[in-house]
Scaffold this motif. Structure first.
Motif, PDB file in Angstrom:
ATOM      1  N   HIS A 168       0.860  -1.194   0.000  1.00  0.00           N
ATOM      2  CA  HIS A 168       0.000   0.000   0.000  1.00  0.00           C
ATOM      3  C   HIS A 168       0.895   1.244   0.000  1.00  0.00           C
ATOM      4  O   HIS A 168       2.106   1.151   0.256  1.00  0.00           O
ATOM      5  N   SER A 170       0.680   3.574   2.047  1.00  0.00           N
ATOM      6  CA  SER A 170       0.753   4.133   3.408  1.00  0.00           C
ATOM      7  C   SER A 170       2.199   4.296   3.874  1.00  0.00           C
ATOM      8  O   SER A 170       2.470   5.055   4.810  1.00  0.00           O
ATOM      9  N   GLN A 173       3.311   7.827   4.263  1.00  0.00           N
ATOM     10  CA  GLN A 173       2.967   8.556   5.497  1.00  0.00           C
ATOM     11  C   GLN A 173       4.196   8.630   6.399  1.00  0.00           C
ATOM     12  O   GLN A 173       4.549   9.687   6.921  1.00  0.00           O
ATOM     13  N   ARG A 194       0.085  -6.612  -4.737  1.00  0.00           N
ATOM     14  CA  ARG A 194      -0.357  -7.711  -3.887  1.00  0.00           C
ATOM     15  C   ARG A 194      -0.459  -8.993  -4.694  1.00  0.00           C
ATOM     16  O   ARG A 194      -0.752  -8.952  -5.890  1.00  0.00           O
ATOM     17  N   GLN A 208      -2.917   3.657  -5.758  1.00  0.00           N
ATOM     18  CA  GLN A 208      -3.642   4.308  -4.665  1.00  0.00           C
ATOM     19  C   GLN A 208      -3.250   5.782  -4.567  1.00  0.00           C
ATOM     20  O   GLN A 208      -2.186   6.170  -5.025  1.00  0.00           O
ATOM     21  N   GLU A 210      -2.658   8.013  -1.449  1.00  0.00           N
ATOM     22  CA  GLU A 210      -2.590   8.074   0.005  1.00  0.00           C
ATOM     23  C   GLU A 210      -2.779   9.520   0.432  1.00  0.00           C
ATOM     24  O   GLU A 210      -2.355  10.440  -0.280  1.00  0.00           O
ATOM     25  N   THR A 251      -4.866   3.019  12.052  1.00  0.00           N
ATOM     26  CA  THR A 251      -5.832   4.080  12.354  1.00  0.00           C
ATOM     27  C   THR A 251      -6.794   3.613  13.454  1.00  0.00           C
ATOM     28  O   THR A 251      -7.075   2.429  13.582  1.00  0.00           O
ATOM     29  N   GLY A 275     -10.082   3.332   2.201  1.00  0.00           N
ATOM     30  CA  GLY A 275      -9.927   3.080   3.624  1.00  0.00           C
ATOM     31  C   GLY A 275      -9.399   4.335   4.279  1.00  0.00           C
ATOM     32  O   GLY A 275      -8.640   5.075   3.656  1.00  0.00           O
ATOM     33  N   ALA A 305      -5.850   9.926   7.919  1.00  0.00           N
ATOM     34  CA  ALA A 305      -5.168   9.350   6.761  1.00  0.00           C
ATOM     35  C   ALA A 305      -6.194   8.596   5.930  1.00  0.00           C
ATOM     36  O   ALA A 305      -7.233   8.177   6.443  1.00  0.00           O
ATOM     37  N   PHE A 306      -5.890   8.470   4.653  1.00  0.00           N
ATOM     38  CA  PHE A 306      -6.790   7.686   3.800  1.00  0.00           C
ATOM     39  C   PHE A 306      -6.004   7.061   2.653  1.00  0.00           C
ATOM     40  O   PHE A 306      -4.904   7.510   2.323  1.00  0.00           O
ATOM     41  N   GLY A 307      -6.549   6.007   2.108  1.00  0.00           N
ATOM     42  CA  GLY A 307      -5.967   5.364   0.933  1.00  0.00           C
ATOM     43  C   GLY A 307      -7.063   5.100  -0.071  1.00  0.00           C
ATOM     44  O   GLY A 307      -7.927   4.240   0.129  1.00  0.00           O
TER      45      GLY A 307
HETATM   46  N1  DAH Z   1      -3.489   1.101   3.253  1.00  0.00           N
HETATM   47  C1  DAH Z   1      -4.856   0.639   3.251  1.00  0.00           C
HETATM   48  C2  DAH Z   1      -5.029  -0.422   2.169  1.00  0.00           C
HETATM   49  O1  DAH Z   1      -4.252  -0.465   1.266  1.00  0.00           O
HETATM   50  C3  DAH Z   1      -5.791   1.763   2.963  1.00  0.00           C
HETATM   51  C4  DAH Z   1      -5.789   2.753   4.045  1.00  0.00           C
HETATM   52  C5  DAH Z   1      -6.637   2.611   5.125  1.00  0.00           C
HETATM   53  C6  DAH Z   1      -4.931   3.824   4.018  1.00  0.00           C
HETATM   54  C7  DAH Z   1      -6.658   3.514   6.146  1.00  0.00           C
HETATM   55  C8  DAH Z   1      -4.942   4.737   5.039  1.00  0.00           C
HETATM   56  C9  DAH Z   1      -5.815   4.565   6.104  1.00  0.00           C
HETATM   57  O2  DAH Z   1      -4.148   5.783   5.056  1.00  0.00           O
HETATM   58  O3  DAH Z   1      -5.815   5.480   7.100  1.00  0.00           O
HETATM   59  O4  DAH Z   1      -5.953  -1.170   2.259  1.00  0.00           O
END
Ligand code: DAH
Length: 338
Positions: A168, A170, A173, A194, A208, A210, A251, A275, A305-307
């Motif tokens: 990911h 992430s 971050q 993956r 993604q 991020e 998170t 996510g 945070a989000f992805g």
């Molecule tokens: N890294 C997660 C994935 O690939 C997605 C994700 C979820 C990113 C929550 C984030 C987060 O930054 O806060 O499934």
């Protein structure tokens, strides 16, 4: 009485006028002005002349040389111009040209450019990190325990040296927080990998966006507002956004985000996109440890945070039925987005 040099000059000029082509001109140049040419020969003879004759003959010699040189040059230019006209004579300049293939941006790039534009307006900067990364960036620093399934050899692409293809984005971050103290507000678009079974919605390589926002008093309301604004800007004002509780190690609380819009081909169906959650204090603590300071004091700072799944977003935006189309380079597919 005309001097022999004047006669020589006149005969040279006449022959130049009558020359048929550039080769003939060259022969004349050599014959008159070359090393042993007849005009050049007069320079030799100068030595034997009397004091009175020298300036007279010298002047005539100069005149002859200049006149013949100029005549040769202008005749040569004339021939060149004629050759050019002849070369173009067989070309029909009114025929249409050969069209060049003009490239276009890949639909994923087009979607990304739109997404970046929206996040930019909200003050997010761009961040990047490597596709090949360490387990620490991918898991440990993100509060992901050693027994997490993603850390199994069967689930992730590992390199012989123990590094891996990030599962990911992430990882960025952590790299961002190592490099700068809060506040941070970044998005990091990029590829992730993956060992999924490949089908219409899964690919071994996907993309993604991020997002990370850390500052004092950042709340879940900020997260929801940011993502809702983003999704409505990108997919249309009619878009409905739904947040569902979920679990991610990095998170707390964690959420998943779905969208639904009558304006989209998918119509009444909820589509899972993203996510997200509030950055876990354990992530801040791990960052502090590696920085060797307390810049990300979990008592002082909070963050979200989000992805976002980029492929999924582009599929929704452009109504693309199969994720595999993005990587197949089929021009029949790509041309539809040109
Ligand atoms: N890294 C997660 C994935 O690939 C997605 C994700 C979820 C990113 C929550 C984030 C987060 O930054 O806060 O499934």
């Amino acid at each position: 009485m005309t001097h022999p040099l004047e006669e020589l000059r006149e005969s040279a000029l006449r022959e130049i006028r009558e020359a048929k082509d550039e080769q003939a001109l060259e022969a004349l140049r050599v014959g008159y002005l070359g090393k042993s040419g007849s005009i050049s020969g007069w320079s030799e003879q100068m030595r034997g002349l009397s004091k009175e004759e020298k300036p007279v003959v010298g002047k005539l010699l100069n005149e002859a040389r200049t006149a013949v040189t100029a005549a040769l040059e202008s005749a040569a230019a004339e021939f060149r111009a004629q050759n050019e006209v002849a070369a173009l004579a067989n070309i029909d300049i009114t025929l249409p040209g050969t069209p060049h293939e003009i490239g276009a941006l890949h639909p994923l790039t087009q979607m990304l450019n739109r997404a970046i534009g929206i996040f930019r307006r909200m003050g997010f900067a761009l961040a990047t990190g490597p596709d090949v990364d360490t387990e620490w960036y991918c898991f440990d620093a993100l509060n992901t325990p050693a027994d997490h399934p993603a850390r199994n050899e069967q689930d992730t692409f590992f390199l012989p040296d123990g590094r891996l293809l990030r599962t990911h984005t992430s990882t960025v971050q952590i790299r961002t927080m190592q490099n700068q103290p809060p506040p941070v507000r970044v998005i990091a678009p990029g590829a992730a990998y993956r060992r999924d079974e490949v089908d219409a919605t899964h690919s071994a390589q996907f993309h993604q966006i991020e997002g990370l926002y850390v500052d004092e008093k950042v709340s879940l309301a900020d997260l929801k507002g940011t993502l809702e604004f983003f999704l409505k800007e990108l997919l249309g004002a009619e878009t409905q956004v739904r947040f569902r509780p979920h679990f991610f190690p990095f998170t707390e609380p964690s959420l998943e985000v779905d969208v639904k819009s009558k304006a989209l081909k998918s119509g009444e169906k909820w589509l899972e996109l993203c996510g997200c959650g509030m950055v876990h204090p354990a992530v801040f603590e791990e960052v502090n440890k590696s920085r060797g300071d307390l810049a990300y004091d979990p008592e002082k700072y909070t963050g979200f945070a989000f992805g976002l799944g980029m492929d999924r977003l582009a599929m929704i935006l452009f109504d693309i039925p199969d994720i595999r189309l993005f990587a197949q380079n089929d021009l029949r597919f790509l041309r539809q987005f040109a």
